[in-house]
Design an enzyme around this catalytic site. Structure first.
Site, PDB file in Angstrom:
ATOM      1  CG  ASP A  36      -1.923  -1.063   1.245  1.00  0.00           C
ATOM      2  OD1 ASP A  36      -2.242  -1.571   0.163  1.00  0.00           O
ATOM      3  OD2 ASP A  36      -2.411  -1.401   2.344  1.00  0.00           O
TER       4      ASP A  36
HETATM    5  N1  URA Z   1      -1.442  -5.961   3.861  1.00  0.00           N
HETATM    6  C1  URA Z   1      -1.933  -4.686   3.861  1.00  0.00           C
HETATM    7  O1  URA Z   1      -2.952  -4.400   4.463  1.00  0.00           O
HETATM    8  N2  URA Z   1      -1.229  -3.758   3.180  1.00  0.00           N
HETATM    9  C2  URA Z   1      -0.061  -3.993   2.532  1.00  0.00           C
HETATM   10  O2  URA Z   1       0.522  -3.081   1.943  1.00  0.00           O
HETATM   11  C3  URA Z   1       0.424  -5.320   2.554  1.00  0.00           C
HETATM   12  C4  URA Z   1      -0.291  -6.294   3.227  1.00  0.00           C
END
Ligand code: URA
Length: 255
Positions: free
Chosen positions: A104
């Protein structure tokens, strides 16, 4: 002759799965004709273009980046935000690298980059068992029972039940009523870690991926990249085939 999406992956466009999406969107031409048919086969004599640019089979490249927060995992962003490609050193910009899976925008940590779609596919495709280890700082103090719940599988808002995983308590901050927990997953659904901790009533505040298979952040400052060694590539591909859940061992709870 080989399938168009496989050829695109070998040219470093993206993984086979993502290449299929590009084909269905009409972004790929073979000898000047848009192809949206999935089983279409090409040979090395065909001229294949993606968004108007001719594709060529590339030398494969493999890197690991310590992705900082507030960097997007795609190669371009319609909102003009910094991307993992825009922060790469100049000499790597030419390789058409893309990330193996995504983190993310506000997640930092281990992110593999390659131009080898087959490699990416093996590591993040539906059959991959590669372990991804996260440290997530959450609101509130997580109990042993809640760690156990996470480890055994929780039901997310969309009804998906997460697979068994490993969990441990990493640190507690009584003053701010928060704690950090470790979660080791063999799957990778969208926002999975954030959704898992929300499901047990402890929303995520900060998320870091500290390990992808055998690759950690060792020796890498934020934003830095280094090339993977041939041995690491071999171990990663091997690990992807090995289902850690099948190891006859109780679910491990560390606390
Ligand atoms: N899980 C999440 O919620 N975000 C990420 O970036 C990776 C795994």
């Amino acid at each position: 002759m080989e399938r168009l999406q496989k050829y695109m992956a070998r040219c470093g466009v993206a993984s086979r799965r993502r290449s299929e999406e590009y084909i269905s969107l009409g972004r790929v031409k073979v000898n000047g004709v848009v192809i949206t048919q999935m089983g279409y086969k090409v040979s090395n004599d065909d001229v294949v273009t993606f968004d108007g640019k001719q594709l060529f089979i590339q030398e494969n490249k493999y890197y690991v980046m310590n992705k900082p927060r507030f960097i997007i995992s795609t190669s371009d962003d319609e909102k003009g935000r910094k991307t993992i490609i825009s922060i790469l050193p100049e000499e790597l910009q030419k390789y058409r690298l893309f990330s193996v899976g995504r983190l993310d925008y506000d997640t930092k940590g281990v992110l593999l980059l390659t131009n080898d779609g087959e490699f990416a596919n093996n590591l993040v495709g539906p059959d991959s068992h590669i372990e991804k280890e996260y440290i997530v700082r959450v609101k509130g103090i997580v109990t042993k029972e809640e760690l156990r719940k996470l480890a055994l599988g929780v039901t997310l808002k969309d009804g998906y039940v997460t697979r068994k995983c490993k969990t441990y308590l990493s640190s507690i901050d009584y003053e701010n009523q928060s704690c950090s927990i470790g979660i080791i997953l063999q799957e990778g659904k969208y926002h999975q870690v954030k959704n898992m901790v929300s499901a047990i009533g402890h929303p995520a505040k900060r998320l870091t991926r500290i390990r992808f298979g055998c690759i950690t952040l060792d020796g890498l400052a934020e934003g830095e990249v280094r090339q993977l060694t041939p041995h690491e590539i071999k171990v990663l591909l091997n690990d992807a085939k090995f289902d850690h859940e099948q190891v006859p061992k109780k679910v491990r709870i560390y606390s």
